[in-house]
Design a protein around this motif. Sequence first.
Motif, short mmCIF file in Angstrom:
data_model
loop_
_atom_site.label_atom_id
_atom_site.label_comp_id
_atom_site.label_asym_id
_atom_site.label_seq_id
_atom_site.Cartn_x
_atom_site.Cartn_y
_atom_site.Cartn_z
N LEU A 157 -2.06 0.85 -13.50
CA LEU A 157 -3.41 1.00 -12.95
C LEU A 157 -3.39 0.86 -11.43
O LEU A 157 -2.44 0.30 -10.86
N PRO A 158 -4.43 1.35 -10.74
CA PRO A 158 -4.49 1.21 -9.27
C PRO A 158 -4.41 -0.25 -8.86
O PRO A 158 -4.90 -1.14 -9.56
N PHE A 159 -3.79 -0.49 -7.70
CA PHE A 159 -3.63 -1.86 -7.20
C PHE A 159 -4.85 -2.30 -6.39
O PHE A 159 -5.38 -1.55 -5.58
N LYS A 160 -5.25 -3.54 -6.61
CA LYS A 160 -6.20 -4.19 -5.72
C LYS A 160 -5.44 -4.66 -4.48
O LYS A 160 -4.20 -4.71 -4.49
N THR A 161 -6.13 -5.01 -3.43
CA THR A 161 -5.46 -5.22 -2.14
C THR A 161 -5.15 -6.68 -1.81
O THR A 161 -4.53 -6.96 -0.78
N GLY A 162 -5.56 -7.63 -2.67
CA GLY A 162 -5.39 -9.04 -2.35
C GLY A 162 -3.96 -9.44 -2.00
O GLY A 162 -3.73 -10.14 -1.01
N ALA A 163 -3.00 -9.00 -2.80
CA ALA A 163 -1.60 -9.36 -2.57
C ALA A 163 -1.12 -8.86 -1.22
O ALA A 163 -0.35 -9.54 -0.52
N THR A 170 0.59 -13.62 6.04
CA THR A 170 1.72 -14.57 6.08
C THR A 170 2.97 -13.97 6.71
O THR A 170 3.90 -14.70 7.05
N LYS A 171 2.98 -12.62 6.82
CA LYS A 171 4.16 -11.90 7.32
C LYS A 171 5.39 -12.16 6.45
O LYS A 171 6.53 -12.21 6.93
N GLU A 172 5.14 -12.31 5.14
CA GLU A 172 6.23 -12.49 4.18
C GLU A 172 6.43 -11.19 3.40
O GLU A 172 5.49 -10.42 3.21
N PRO A 173 7.66 -10.93 2.95
CA PRO A 173 7.95 -9.66 2.27
C PRO A 173 7.44 -9.60 0.83
O PRO A 173 7.22 -10.64 0.19
N ILE A 174 7.28 -8.39 0.36
CA ILE A 174 6.88 -8.10 -1.02
C ILE A 174 8.14 -7.99 -1.88
O ILE A 174 9.14 -7.40 -1.47
N VAL A 175 8.06 -8.53 -3.10
CA VAL A 175 9.10 -8.30 -4.11
C VAL A 175 8.40 -7.78 -5.36
O VAL A 175 7.50 -8.42 -5.89
N MET A 176 8.79 -6.58 -5.80
CA MET A 176 8.21 -6.02 -7.01
C MET A 176 8.91 -6.59 -8.24
O MET A 176 10.14 -6.69 -8.28
N VAL A 177 8.11 -6.99 -9.22
CA VAL A 177 8.63 -7.44 -10.52
C VAL A 177 8.18 -6.42 -11.54
O VAL A 177 6.99 -6.34 -11.87
N THR A 178 9.12 -5.63 -12.02
CA THR A 178 8.78 -4.48 -12.86
C THR A 178 9.38 -4.63 -14.24
O THR A 178 10.59 -4.79 -14.39
N ASN A 207 4.16 -2.31 5.86
CA ASN A 207 4.08 -1.56 7.11
C ASN A 207 2.82 -2.01 7.86
O ASN A 207 1.71 -1.63 7.51
N GLU A 208 3.01 -2.84 8.88
CA GLU A 208 1.87 -3.42 9.59
C GLU A 208 1.15 -2.41 10.47
O GLU A 208 0.06 -2.69 10.98
N THR A 209 1.75 -1.24 10.67
CA THR A 209 1.06 -0.21 11.45
C THR A 209 0.07 0.58 10.60
O THR A 209 -0.72 1.36 11.12
N LYS A 213 -4.77 -0.77 2.38
CA LYS A 213 -4.89 0.20 1.29
C LYS A 213 -3.67 1.12 1.24
O LYS A 213 -3.16 1.43 0.15
N PHE A 214 -3.20 1.55 2.41
CA PHE A 214 -2.01 2.39 2.47
C PHE A 214 -0.82 1.67 1.83
O PHE A 214 -0.07 2.25 1.04
N ASN A 215 -0.64 0.39 2.17
CA ASN A 215 0.47 -0.39 1.62
C ASN A 215 0.34 -0.59 0.12
O ASN A 215 1.34 -0.54 -0.62
N ALA A 216 -0.88 -0.80 -0.36
CA ALA A 216 -1.10 -0.95 -1.79
C ALA A 216 -0.70 0.32 -2.53
O ALA A 216 -0.04 0.28 -3.58
N GLU A 217 -1.06 1.47 -1.98
CA GLU A 217 -0.72 2.75 -2.61
C GLU A 217 0.78 3.02 -2.52
O GLU A 217 1.38 3.57 -3.46
N TYR A 218 1.40 2.62 -1.40
CA TYR A 218 2.84 2.81 -1.22
C TYR A 218 3.62 2.03 -2.27
O TYR A 218 4.53 2.58 -2.93
N PHE A 219 3.29 0.74 -2.46
CA PHE A 219 4.02 -0.07 -3.44
C PHE A 219 3.67 0.33 -4.87
O PHE A 219 4.48 0.15 -5.78
N HIS A 220 2.48 0.87 -5.06
CA HIS A 220 2.11 1.39 -6.38
C HIS A 220 3.05 2.54 -6.75
O HIS A 220 3.56 2.60 -7.89
N ARG A 221 3.28 3.45 -5.83
CA ARG A 221 4.19 4.57 -6.09
C ARG A 221 5.61 4.07 -6.35
O ARG A 221 6.30 4.57 -7.25
#
Length: 239
Positions: A157-163, A170-178, A207-209, A213-221
């Motif tokens: 499902l589409p991602f919400k943006t909270g994460a 926090t400038k901490e990296p994302i780790v996907m758990v799939t 991507n801080e630039t 929403k862009f980042n949520a869609e990027y990690f969703h893909r």
Amino acid sequence: MLALLRIIAIFFYFLLINLLLILVCVLRPFHRDNVHAAGVLYSSVSTLLGLKLELRVPDSVKQGGPYVFIANHQNSFDLLTICAAAQKGTVTVGKKSLIWIPIIGQVYWLTGNIMIDRKNSGRAHDTLQDTVQKIQKRRLSVWFFPEGTRSNGRGLLPFKTGAFRIAKATKEPIVMVTASSLHNKIKLNRWDNGTLVIQLSEPEFINETQSVKFNAEYFHRKMQQQISQINAEVDNKKV
């Protein structure tokens, strides 16, 4: 007969696990590793379900942190499966209403998870700020199900943006758990219900630039691609 015996065994084993967790949480309430301990214990139930868990954790994730973990949320079995991936020093973010679920809700609170009041947008905002502070001060990782609800066979499902707001703040990296697809895979009257692959990605900064929403869609893909890949692996194991 197998289904009945399995239900009875799971009931009593699950009760024992929660009693043990309550004891652990009373002795060390809100400890940074309580969620990890709960994940190890809860995921052990998967054996009684006839399900083999194949957990893949990169060395970078084992050695580092804090991270913002994002995981796909399939169904109620997630409590007994994908929770195996919870690393030490990790807490989750869940609905405040969970605390009213007998035993499980109290364990969830005592393990130190962060409770969000989704009905009150002001309080939810304050909770997100509190989450940021906990990550920064206590060096905690935080776990999100960014879909916000169980997909129940509807695909990712589409991602919400909270994460992603947390990751940006926090400038901490994302780790996907799939986790590979579990939809209609568990039959209580079947002895062997196959393998569930749970794969953690290498840490990646947003991507801080770009917008949240862009980042949520990027990690969703990216997660969708990862799901397709490990689903294919699981299917090949059956051949």
